[in-house]
Design an enzyme around this catalytic site. Sequence first.
Site, PDB file in Angstrom:
ATOM      1  N   LYS A 219       0.819  -1.223   0.000  1.00 26.33           N
ATOM      2  CA  LYS A 219       0.000   0.000   0.000  1.00 26.33           C
ATOM      3  C   LYS A 219       0.849   1.267   0.000  1.00 26.33           C
ATOM      4  O   LYS A 219       2.025   1.255   0.315  1.00 26.33           O
ATOM      5  CB  LYS A 219      -0.982  -0.050   1.157  1.00 26.33           C
ATOM      6  CG  LYS A 219      -2.048  -1.115   0.851  1.00 26.33           C
ATOM      7  CD  LYS A 219      -3.370  -0.874   1.450  1.00 26.33           C
ATOM      8  CE  LYS A 219      -4.338  -1.907   0.879  1.00 26.33           C
ATOM      9  NZ  LYS A 219      -5.406  -2.227   1.816  1.00 26.33           N
ATOM     10  N   ARG A 254      -3.801 -10.193   4.438  1.00 25.87           N
ATOM     11  CA  ARG A 254      -4.138 -10.229   3.007  1.00 25.87           C
ATOM     12  C   ARG A 254      -2.921  -9.710   2.243  1.00 25.87           C
ATOM     13  O   ARG A 254      -2.566  -8.541   2.378  1.00 25.87           O
ATOM     14  CB  ARG A 254      -5.374  -9.362   2.770  1.00 25.87           C
ATOM     15  CG  ARG A 254      -5.916  -9.411   1.362  1.00 25.87           C
ATOM     16  CD  ARG A 254      -7.151  -8.546   1.198  1.00 25.87           C
ATOM     17  NE  ARG A 254      -7.592  -8.543  -0.176  1.00 25.87           N
ATOM     18  CZ  ARG A 254      -7.066  -7.788  -1.122  1.00 25.87           C
ATOM     19  NH1 ARG A 254      -6.089  -6.948  -0.852  1.00 25.87           N
ATOM     20  NH2 ARG A 254      -7.525  -7.852  -2.358  1.00 25.87           N
TER      21      ARG A 254
HETATM   22  N1  HH2 Z   1      -7.321  -3.940   0.143  1.00 27.86           N
HETATM   23  C1  HH2 Z   1      -7.593  -3.990  -1.185  1.00 27.86           C
HETATM   24  C2  HH2 Z   1      -8.646  -4.768  -1.668  1.00 27.86           C
HETATM   25  N2  HH2 Z   1      -9.389  -5.521  -0.831  1.00 27.86           N
HETATM   26  N3  HH2 Z   1      -9.865  -6.297   1.374  1.00 27.86           N
HETATM   27  C3  HH2 Z   1      -9.597  -6.287   2.688  1.00 27.86           C
HETATM   28  N4  HH2 Z   1     -10.310  -7.040   3.544  1.00 27.86           N
HETATM   29  N5  HH2 Z   1      -8.586  -5.509   3.214  1.00 27.86           N
HETATM   30  C4  HH2 Z   1      -7.811  -4.715   2.415  1.00 27.86           C
HETATM   31  O1  HH2 Z   1      -6.930  -4.016   2.961  1.00 27.86           O
HETATM   32  C5  HH2 Z   1      -8.072  -4.697   0.997  1.00 27.86           C
HETATM   33  C6  HH2 Z   1      -9.134  -5.516   0.505  1.00 27.86           C
HETATM   34  C7  HH2 Z   1      -6.737  -3.207  -2.137  1.00 27.86           C
HETATM   35  O2  HH2 Z   1      -5.632  -3.938  -2.588  1.00 27.86           O
HETATM   36  P1  HH2 Z   1      -5.542  -4.739  -3.984  1.00 27.86           P
HETATM   37  O3  HH2 Z   1      -6.576  -5.817  -4.062  1.00 27.86           O
HETATM   38  O4  HH2 Z   1      -4.160  -5.205  -4.165  1.00 27.86           O
HETATM   39  O5  HH2 Z   1      -5.789  -3.647  -5.099  1.00 27.86           O
HETATM   40  P2  HH2 Z   1      -7.034  -3.256  -6.003  1.00 27.86           P
HETATM   41  O6  HH2 Z   1      -8.147  -2.835  -5.100  1.00 27.86           O
HETATM   42  O7  HH2 Z   1      -6.525  -2.125  -6.860  1.00 27.86           O
HETATM   43  O8  HH2 Z   1      -7.440  -4.459  -6.803  1.00 27.86           O
END
Ligand code: HH2
Length: 276
Positions: A219, A254
């Site tokens: 992040k 995660r």
């Molecule tokens: N962060 C993201 C997406 N889903 N779910 C939970 N429970 N906690 C988190 O911190 C969280 C989440 C964002 O990260 P990422 O999936 O890598 O990116 P994107 O939303 O751009 O797909």
Amino acid sequence: MIWRLRTRVLELDRPRLVGILNVTPDSFSDGGRFVDIDHAVAHARRLVDEGADIVDVGGESTRPGSLPVSVSEETERVIPVVERLAAEGMVVSVDTSKPEVALAAVAAGAEIINDVTGMRSPGMRQVASGSRAGVVVMHMKGSPADMQTEPRYEDVVTEVADFLEGQVRRLIEGGVSAESVVVDPGIGFGKTTRHNLELLAALDRLGRNRPVMLGVSRKSLFRSLAGIDDPVERDRISAVAAALAVGEGVRLFRVHNVAYHREATALAWAMVRGQP
Ligand code: HH2
């Protein structure tokens, strides 16, 4: 501590890793890499080989400024992948805020619904109680389109803790088992670096009543805190943060890079317990 999922129980007797599988063209660190089903399945196998306990499949990016996708688009991206992974015996979580997608995912074998909007939609709460799936309730201020425009809180920790407990109560009132729910402070979702740090300093408080899931992997707080611009280069520092969070009682992480996190959290766990 345990986490009751749709058809099984996950013991939270040690740190558990949730490997991220984004089947999106536009996720912030890995967008476009796993849109093809065979690539997605191959990546999920790798996550599990490296030590992931759960694979979290998401078909809509929530990066700051991202725009929503339609139900049909998200369903087409996510469901075939969930089906394949569940058929291979993986514990699958679906990262969605849409009741229609969550319902189709549990029908396709998903064990967990991970909702970044904190199960605010009554439809989502219904799917959760009807399916008996495990649930992740995450805090987000605003929506991905506007969440990073000057987020403000009187007291971020109290606000986030109250929101999470309130949503858990609603779920329980709606028939969801208390043991099925975990909470997530939503690092980076409508929060400045300072807000994120205040939450990270209060993980033990957030986890007093409920297991906590933490998503710090790659992040942008690591850009502001450590000057690392490329998200993929943030894996090592993400693993350090996770290790520290083990000491604060967090048992669910995660993550994008499972191998680094496995090493770091296993070491932290041995140090916390004073045992190998
Ligand atoms: N962060 C993201 C997406 N889903 N779910 C939970 N429970 N906690 C988190 O911190 C969280 C989440 C964002 O990260 P990422 O999936 O890598 O990116 P994107 O939303 O751009 O797909």
